[in-house]
Design an enzyme around this catalytic site. Sequence first.
Site, PDB file in Angstrom:
ATOM      1  CG  ASP A 134     -50.020   1.235  39.950  1.00 39.23           C
ATOM      2  OD1 ASP A 134     -48.906   1.235  39.412  1.00 39.23           O
ATOM      3  OD2 ASP A 134     -50.524   2.239  40.474  1.00 39.23           O
ATOM      4  CG  ASP A 169     -53.597   4.332  36.231  1.00 40.89           C
ATOM      5  OD1 ASP A 169     -52.689   4.084  35.424  1.00 40.89           O
ATOM      6  OD2 ASP A 169     -53.407   4.491  37.448  1.00 40.89           O
ATOM      7  CG  ASP A 198     -52.955   4.901  41.727  1.00 45.65           C
ATOM      8  OD1 ASP A 198     -52.647   5.287  40.576  1.00 45.65           O
ATOM      9  OD2 ASP A 198     -52.110   4.614  42.584  1.00 45.65           O
TER      10      ASP A 198
END
Length: 932
Positions: A349, A654, A650
């Site tokens: 990410d 996800d 997070d």
Amino acid sequence: MVQTHNTKSLEHYGGVGGLARELNVSLKDGIITSEIPSRQNIYGLNRYVEKPSRGFWMFVWEALHDLTLVILLVSAVVSIGVGNATEGWPKGMYDGLGIIMSIFLVVIVTAVSDYNQSLQFKDLEKQKKNIIIQVTRDGCRQKVSIYDLVVGDIVHLSIGDQVPADGILVSGYSLSLDESSLSGESEPVNVDDNRPFLLAGTKVQDGSGKMLVASVGMRTEWGRLMVTLSEGGDDETPLQVKLNGVATIIGKIGLVFAVLTFIVLISRYFVYKALHNQIGDWSTKDASTLLNYFAIAVIIIVVAVPEGLPLAVTLSLAFAMKRLMKDRALVRHLSACETMGSATCICTDKTGTLTTNHMVVDKMWICDETRTIKNSHDETALKTSVNETVHNLLIQSIFQNTSSEVVKGKDGRNTILGTPTETALLEFGLLLGGAFGSLNDEYKIVKMEPFNSNRKKMSVLVALPGGGFRAFCKGASEIILSMCDKVLSSNGEALPLSDEKRTNISNIIDSFANDALRTLCTAYKDIEALSAPDKIPDDDFTLIAVVGIKDPVRPGVKEAVQACLAAGITVRMVTGDNINTAKAIAKECGILTEGGLAIEGPEFRNKSQDEMEKLIPKLQVMARSSPLDKHTLVGQLRKTFKEVVAVTGDGTNDAPALHEADIGLAMGIAGTEVAKENADVVIMDDNFTTIVNVARWGRAVYINIQKFVQFQLTVNVVALMLNFISACASGSAPLTAVQMLWVNLIMDTLGALALATEPPNEGLMQRKPIGRNVNIITGTMWRNIIGQSIYQITVLLILRFEGKRLLNLTGPDSNITLDTFIFNSFVFCQVFNEINSRDMEKINVFKGIFGSWVFMGVMASTVGFQIIIVEFLGTFAETVGLSLKLWVISIIIGAVSLPIAMVLKCIPVSNSKTTCHFHDGYEPLPTGPDLA
């Protein structure tokens, strides 16, 4: 009441307000901190009954169940009986007692190791379950541990949170729960005034809200369920399974050798008795001899079975887990360490992982002007340069369309609790002179749709004081811009949004993104009457502003990315941001290289399988990606390209990708509980450098196990062949039961402790990743094992058959002196073999040896115990004290293995491109486009 969803009972108390009065708590200010102990005494602690941990003596009892130790114990008891009958008291006791003492030592060391391991896992488990939640206490919002929660607490919940106790909804927007952990039903359950009950252990799937805690710990529905459950033990890791296979094969080979040895010894004895016409004469002495042959066979099995292999894996993983905890990484599953060592690709990410996760508003486009926000004087500058109506709409869109909160701490300072993007906006709103909460009295919030990854926007509907409604919307720039047909002018009028103006605004958004800014738009719409009360409209909005938020790249990220590339690990950025922002950050971090491909999620998901197979090897950045895009990419990398994939995430969105990946890495600070639960490792500081550290330790685990396997197989081969050849040739083994048990202890427990806890070196991140189906024993290891074994077997057999002549040993003690000398030389060969095993390729095996206190401690202990066994425990170990000269010769025989190892490391093998590593580093792998 909560567990049975009894609304009548709640009405009897006067709703949630009446229940709060009964519990002596303010729904606005929460409980008073000083009341916590008394509430815990009355209502209980927020902890669940855990499976009782096993005591130390249970581990002792389990260690005693080892089959080889049971056989040895029987052998020792029989030996004591036969010894007393033939040699009398106390001499007849010595052999049996020696074996019993050795068994006791092995059992205690094994039990202590396993017991410490269980305590370590218990601590890690406790840390894993210690969730931090937000509550209102003493009139202010604050973070507390889930363990400190009490009845009467006001808990704040948002998407991805785990409900920490049973409770009743105080207020909320579009709150829905995943209750599958309790009910098994996968459909989300909506929580509102008609159904205000929340159960512990469920997850917030959408929306946000506040909850009054009604019961905690064992009095919750989840707590009652926990009573009936007992968690299973840790599954074996893939490496342990692989090693257990190796151990089984070696054990079978040892069994064959043991049976052969026993048959040869018995046959020799019968032939001897037949030749001397004693075949009909049997005495207790004969029984003792046969028992001794049986003991030799058992000892060969004991030596052959490498029970230290699983222990080495467990020790190495536990040591790595403990060290990673200090480095801010919580490993939730043991296998994660070794899997991360094999990772060939990291899908990371952007926000909070590669960047600092503290966002600030850097630029803003409003009323056809771009402004750079530099300092606190911008408040007056903006007020004087824009119309008051525009200013007020901007303030209202910031403070009312948010799920975050500004709270005043005990020190009087403002603290913003919420996501980084919202924190940046609220900080900017405060800078503009706005006051959080002041608008809510005048403009009542009617409905809120919190941000989620599918909508990529957040909306709120407020009631205007004079009648009618106003909707505010903020989110991804292109989505909000497509919802607008008007734009605010400098005098506060809503002007039609022409195609030319729309293009200009798109160019502004792109220019912000090219400066590595995350862009979002805010818009509003005035509504006279609601056509659909349950839905906030999503068209005909008026654009207020385009905001550019900056999130600086974390220090050390560029170096960490380079370390990954040098280690053969491809780094791909997968983010929901604008593609220009993503590309700018990726270039700054060194992820996007020349020839690399950056693509948007919608474009990626529309590609065919053939097109995906062509573009994925070059793909380095995926922007505007949905959870499904991330999941698809991970699946393609694993199944089509056979990559070992690590994924960072997070959000709740996800979770599918984290679950699909070989190793999921959740963010500890920004991560939701759903993300953490689906992850294998929780990165406590949300830092990409920590992820690289996990990979480094993962590689160290694998290499350390290989070192131990090489060491143990060498000892196994030498001990097996020495005892087998000696027994067949002379009818007796030079190494006794007690001596072999000591060697077994060196090999298994102490060897595992020394080699499996070596810290990683930088050279590890200069090698290619270990493939999925690579054999644990490599060609390099076989070269070292065979070379060392040939040297040791040759030297020890020469000593066995020519030792008396070479060492000039005479007298009645010459036989036992020779056997003691062979035993001593064998042990010192293993001491130096352990040093050789510190590195399987490089010649300088002493580098960093004094930095590893565990290794030095094991070496010192081994030598110290050997001196005690030889010089002071001769009665039990069947040894005699040696002269200084013989001690020196033993040490020299062991030390000669060092130069032999150096020569061996210069012999090339098929799977090793580099030999004779006199230098400390390794040839770096190509980076960037050449890496493919």
